[in-house]
Design a protein around this motif. Structure first.
Motif, PDB file in Angstrom:
ATOM      1  N   THR A   5       0.778  -0.927   0.322  1.00 21.95           N
ATOM      2  CA  THR A   5      -0.163  -0.205   0.138  1.00 21.95           C
ATOM      3  C   THR A   5       1.095   1.114   0.356  1.00 21.95           C
ATOM      4  N   ALA A   6       2.109   1.604   0.041  1.00 19.28           N
ATOM      5  CA  ALA A   6       2.932   2.424  -0.041  1.00 19.28           C
ATOM      6  C   ALA A   6       2.778   3.563  -1.360  1.00 19.28           C
ATOM      7  N   SER A   7       2.311   2.965  -2.025  1.00 17.04           N
ATOM      8  CA  SER A   7       2.145   3.846  -3.013  1.00 17.04           C
ATOM      9  C   SER A   7       0.845   4.670  -3.090  1.00 17.04           C
ATOM     10  N   TYR A   8      -0.481   4.162  -2.539  1.00 17.77           N
ATOM     11  CA  TYR A   8      -1.473   4.521  -1.849  1.00 17.77           C
ATOM     12  C   TYR A   8      -1.191   5.620  -0.781  1.00 17.77           C
ATOM     13  N   PHE A   9      -0.588   5.337  -0.102  1.00 16.61           N
ATOM     14  CA  PHE A   9      -0.659   6.115   1.157  1.00 16.61           C
ATOM     15  C   PHE A   9       0.455   7.380   0.673  1.00 16.61           C
ATOM     16  N   PHE A  10       1.154   7.051  -0.337  1.00 20.87           N
ATOM     17  CA  PHE A  10       1.985   8.459  -0.656  1.00 20.87           C
ATOM     18  C   PHE A  10       1.520   8.961  -1.572  1.00 20.87           C
ATOM     19  N   ALA A  11       0.269   8.655  -2.834  1.00 23.87           N
ATOM     20  CA  ALA A  11      -0.353   9.304  -3.397  1.00 23.87           C
ATOM     21  C   ALA A  11      -1.289  10.325  -2.222  1.00 23.87           C
ATOM     22  N   HIS A  12      -1.845   9.781  -1.624  1.00 25.53           N
ATOM     23  CA  HIS A  12      -3.065  10.496  -0.819  1.00 25.53           C
ATOM     24  C   HIS A  12      -2.092  11.674   0.728  1.00 25.53           C
ATOM     25  N   PHE A  13      -1.218  11.347   0.829  1.00 23.54           N
ATOM     26  CA  PHE A  13      -0.272  12.174   1.850  1.00 23.54           C
ATOM     27  C   PHE A  13       0.353  13.685   0.749  1.00 23.54           C
TER      28      PHE A  13
END
Ligand SMILES: Nc1ncnc2c1ncn2[C@@H]1O[C@H](COP(=O)(O)OP(=O)(O)O)[C@@H](O)[C@H]1O
Ligand SMILES: [Mg+2]
Lengths: 241, 340
Positions: free
Chosen positions: B238-246
């Motif tokens: 989920t790393a890129s999910y959280f990066f994008a949402h940040f």
């Protein structure tokens, strides 16, 4: 082949699955049955690598999950019990969105065949939020199996679905089984179970208590009912045999 | 990253009021600014004026300076009275329009026609000085042009003067310094924002912070609906999910702070240096605040209640800073301020 070795699961104060071991053979189609709260959904999540076991270990093709989690996640398609979709998107946008997130290349022929069998073209332009329960389940299923996985985990894929939609889903799952995929699905419907399963996994009191064919299950029925006396739900499930 | 962004854009397109939320403080600024400006007018710097020339041109200068809005002119009859007022601190400074003012500037002569009296505490009178200087220069140049044109043609001095005056709108090109008479010249202070402006900026920041936190609600929805589990399986992590949402979270916060901030600066004609300082400082503090907020959200387990707790923290920061009641060094609303 997936092996579970002395696996148990506990959420904070609540023990959900007591230690158990079992093996899932490649290409098998397993119907998972059992009363509510017996731990069926948790069992599927463990296999899907969405939850970690509190004790014990899982292995995929002989290797521990911890080491091959990426490969496990590539091989597994998981259809959750809840509709995990963006209600605002149309069916077409929904499929396109999840397809875009997919790291490995999506097999378009497979996707086309799935959309066809589930008759999703009819609702391509409608927002998911406005669809009836049956259609939502079908879209939920389609998104879960988008990547043409070799192991399909389905948590009550036909719950609250009208008859026509149910037939579509059964037809598609049957086709997947014929393609040699491994199927594990939770269901409460014997009509569907009989059409799809060549093996049953019965959960009671926080663990699987039976794994085998229908004939074997019928043979052990009385014994099981006696061991889990207080389980009225179990009697209701097994009375149809 | 772009996939998630387009997902949210798609959602917002269907609910245009969400876009409106982003621009809401900016709109408010433009709608409510006239109101604030009037209130602020009462706190304009008081300046004494002694008109010893009593000519058309001297009246034109005082009227125009008065209209510029930043100062409040107090008429005084004599130089002595004006000097006393400055000494007492009743006015920030005094300007004496010397006898022969009109005659001098119609010759194009601008030196020593106005005397500037200030004391060591005068600080905010530089606005008035600049305004006087600008008006003075405008009149003098017009006069000079008129004299030249009159010599060559048959147009009257008045006609040419009026004509050339039009070219001065809206701003003079440069400013002249007037003769200054001050007992001890104080250090010229850096211009600062007015206190009402600072309060409004803190409100903008509160709004931006709350709006960004509100976006975190989308993340909790993904978590609760099982969509995040789905993303985990599809993306393997989920790393890129959280990066994008940040990134989207921080972007929403920054935009909804920086937009109205500059809207306000634009309307109040804040000097460039001050604008740049507040922008840079604001972006750094906002970015830090959003990083800490995000980390807290993750530490709270991305739960719905975490969103409410974070909103509470934001509101506390605003209230405690405004009222200067507690832990003032702790709150982002305090860090936001530049030497006020
Ligand atoms: N995330 C969780 N936290 C705490 N308890 C949970 C969680 N998920 C499931 N449970 C509990 O575990 C038990 C088994 O749940 P589940 O696996 O969904 O059963 P089933 O699918 O067989 O109905 C239930 O009593 C449920 O309340
Ligand atoms: Mg369940």
């Amino acid at each position: 082949m997936i092996q579970l070795d002395n696996v148990s699961k506990r959420y904070r104060r609540k023990q959900v699955l007591d230690p158990f071991s079992l093996t899932i053979q490649e290409g098998s189609s397993i119907g998972i049955i059992g009363p509510n709260g017996a731990g069926k959904s948790t069992f599927l999540k463990l296999i899907a690598s969405l939850e970690k076991p509190s004790k014990g270990a899982l292995s995929y093709e002989g290797q521990p999950y911890k080491q091959v989690v990426k490969r496990v996640r590539s091989a597994i398609g998981y259809v959750p019990q809840d509709i995990a979709l963006y209600e605002e998107l149309t069916v077409g946008q929904q499929i396109a969105f999840w397809k875009k997130l997919e790291k490995t290349k999506v097999d378009d022929d497979f996707l086309k065949r799935m959309v066809e069998t589930l008759r999703l073209d009819e609702v391509m332009d409608q927002p998911v939020g406005q669809l009836s329960g049956g259609w939502k389940r079908k879209v939920n299923l389609c998104v879960g199996l988008l990547k043409n996985p070799s192991i399909c985990l389905l948590d009550e894929p036909t719950a609250g679905v009208d008859l026509a939609a149910k037939e579509d889903i059964i037809a598609w799952l049957k086709e997947l089984h014929q393609q040699g995929k491994t199927l594990l699905y939770i269901s409460h419907d014997w009509y569907e179970l009989r059409k799809l399963s060549d093996e049953y996994l019965l959960f009671a009191e926080k663990r699987p208590v039976f794994q085998g064919t229908e004939t074997a299950l019928i043979r052990q029925k009385e014994e099981l009912l006696q061991s889990f006396d207080e389980q009225k739900d179990l009697r209701r499930i097994l009375q149809h045999l | 990253m772009l996939t998630y962004l387009s997902l949210h854009l798609n959602k917002w397109r269907k609910r245009p009021f969400v876009i409106l939320l982003l621009a809401f403080p900016l709109l408010c600024t433009f709608l409510l600014y006239p109101f604030f400006e009037n209130t602020a007018g009462e706190t304009a710097v008081p300046i004494a004026v002694v008109d010893e020339d009593q000519s058309d041109d001297s009246r034109t200068v005082t009227d125009r300076v008065e209209d510029s809005g930043r100062v409040r002119l107090v008429s005084q009859a004599t130089r002595a009275e004006a000097e006393t007022d400055v000494q007492k601190g009743a006015v920030e400074a005094a300007f004496i329009i010397e006898k022969g003012f009109q005659a001098s500037i119609r010759q194009g002569e601008v030196n020593e026609v106005i005397t500037w009296i200030r004391n060591e505490n005068s600080a905010l009178d530089v606005f008035a000085k600049e305004a006087f200087g600008a008006e003075l220069m405008r009149l003098a140049l017009n006069a000079k042009a008129a004299v030249i044109v009159e010599q060559e043609t048959e147009t009257s001095f008045e006609e040419v003067f009026q004509y050339s005056d039009q070219f001065w709108e809206p701003e003079p090109l440069f400013q002249v310094s007037v003769t200054e008479r001050s007992p001890q010249q104080p250090e010229r202070e850096e211009p600062q924002l007015q206190s009402w402006q600072v309060t409004v900026l803190q409100l903008f920041f509160l709004y931006a912070w709350l709006l960004a936190i509100f976006f975190l609600y989308e993340v909790t929805k993904d978590e609760n609906s099982g969509r995040l589990a789905r993303i985990k399986l599809i993306q393997k992590t989920t790393a890129s999910y959280f990066f994008a949402h940040f990134v989207i979270f921080a972007f929403i916060g920054l935009i909804s702070y920086i937009l109205p901030l500059n809207g306000l600066f634009f309307l109040s004609e804040t000097p460039q240096d001050l604008m740049a300082a507040w922008n840079i400082h604001g972006i750094i503090v906002a970015a830090l605040t959003f990083i800490v907020t995000w980390c807290l959200f993750m530490a709270f387990g991305k739960k719905r209640w975490a969103v409410y707790i974070l909103m509470l923290i934001a509101v506390s920061s605003f209230i405690f800073t405004i009222t200067q009641t507690g832990f003032t060094d702790l709150w982002p609303h305090q860090w936001l301020l530049i030497n006020q």
